[in-house]
Design a protein around this motif. Structure first.
Motif, short mmCIF file in Angstrom:
data_model
loop_
_atom_site.label_atom_id
_atom_site.label_comp_id
_atom_site.label_asym_id
_atom_site.label_seq_id
_atom_site.Cartn_x
_atom_site.Cartn_y
_atom_site.Cartn_z
N PHE A 201 40.87 50.87 0.88
CA PHE A 201 41.40 49.95 1.90
C PHE A 201 40.90 50.36 3.28
O PHE A 201 40.50 49.49 4.08
N SER A 220 44.34 38.82 5.48
CA SER A 220 44.58 39.98 4.63
C SER A 220 46.02 40.01 4.12
O SER A 220 46.97 39.87 4.90
N TYR A 252 45.29 43.66 -6.10
CA TYR A 252 45.33 45.11 -6.31
C TYR A 252 46.05 45.43 -7.63
O TYR A 252 47.15 45.99 -7.62
#
Length: 287
Positions: A201, A220, A252
């Motif tokens: 990240f 985001s 994720y």
């Protein structure tokens, strides 16, 4: 015999707290209406969350600043959001402190910071929430009401994730792991997924050209602020797990599975908890 007597006293204390701090049906429904991300919970989970919210209120002391009136609606809304992450873990993860200070909006935090050269500076900044090790939690009520789920933001879950992280000392993104809840998850397994995700990240943030920064911030799922420190990454991802679980899992998947197994909740219903022991006891501990 002593264990049975202790259990009896604990049960009596718990039942007494549930009676004294009972939440009316009208106020509980109002609270649920204001927290649409709780929709993934089934009826039994909502019953347990309501009880845990009452027990949380029984244990913690709420106060306000700047003439904000402390109402039952404020107390229950914050307590319910704070109780969600520990629904299947228990109130002992919030042990060692009692105070929650609620401001009408953002507030100023003053800190002493030592730079790389060892020079100490007094700095201040605006904050919507702040958690201190062994001390109280401060929250902006304005921000605590930003709960429509349109993004992954939730200041209450964020700050209480910090409190969980601080159980084993300074917040570092490596919250305590308890065998009875988290086995076979261990520190090495946590680091293998979490640290790698954090590094990726940060690299992603560093690669964003300055001209695209505003757009990246808007688009985001994970707030770029999460790159500031592993503890912030843990807290921001905890927000995403509960508020935008499907989007978080899609973007994720490994990190989603890790946090789902940590909190023992799978809000996106992916099967992430398969293979773990049964969920925590139906009655939440007051210890």
């Amino acid at each position: 015999m002593l264990a049975k007597l202790t259990h009896w006293f604990d049960s009596r204390r718990r039942d007494r707290a549930l009676r004294r701090y009972a939440i009316s049906d009208a106020l509980w429904q109002q609270t649920l209406d204001g927290l649409p991300f709780l929709a993934h919970l089934d009826t039994a989970d909502l019953v347990r969350l309501r009880e845990l919210t009452s027990l949380f209120i029984a244990q913690k002391q709420f106060s306000t600043a700047h003439d904000l009136e402390l109402t039952d609606a404020i107390t229950v809304a914050i307590a319910a959001q704070a109780s969600l992450p520990i629904l299947n873990l228990g109130l002992e993860l919030y042990r060692g402190w009692v105070g929650i200070l609620v401001y009408p909006g953002d507030f100023v935090v003053r800190q002493t910071v030592e730079d790389e050269d060892g020079v100490v500076h007094e700095v201040e900044h605006d904050a919507s929430g702040e958690a201190w090790e062994g001390a109280h939690v401060a929250l902006s009520w304005e921000d605590a009401q930003m709960t429509d789920g349109q993004d992954a933001y939730n200041v209450v879950i964020h700050e209480f994730a910090h409190k969980i992280d601080m159980l084993s000392g300074e917040a570092d993104g490596h919250p305590p792991l308890f065998r009875r809840w988290h086995a076979p998850l261990d520190a090495a397994a946590w680091a293998g997924v979490f640290d790698h995700a954090y590094d990726q990240f940060c690299a992603k943030i560093d690669a964003v050209p300055q001209r695209r920064w505003s757009r990246f911030e808007r688009e985001s799922l994970i707030d770029p602020y999460a790159a500031d420190h592993p503890s912030e990454f843990f807290a921001v991802c905890s927000e995403a797990l509960f508020v935008q679980p499907h989007a978080f899992e899609a973007e994720y998947p490994e990190l989603y599975r890790l946090l789902a197994r940590y909190y023992r909740q799978d809000p996106a219903r992916t099967g992430a908890l398969e293979g773990l022991e049964a969920q925590a006891p139906k009655k939440s501990s007051t210890d």
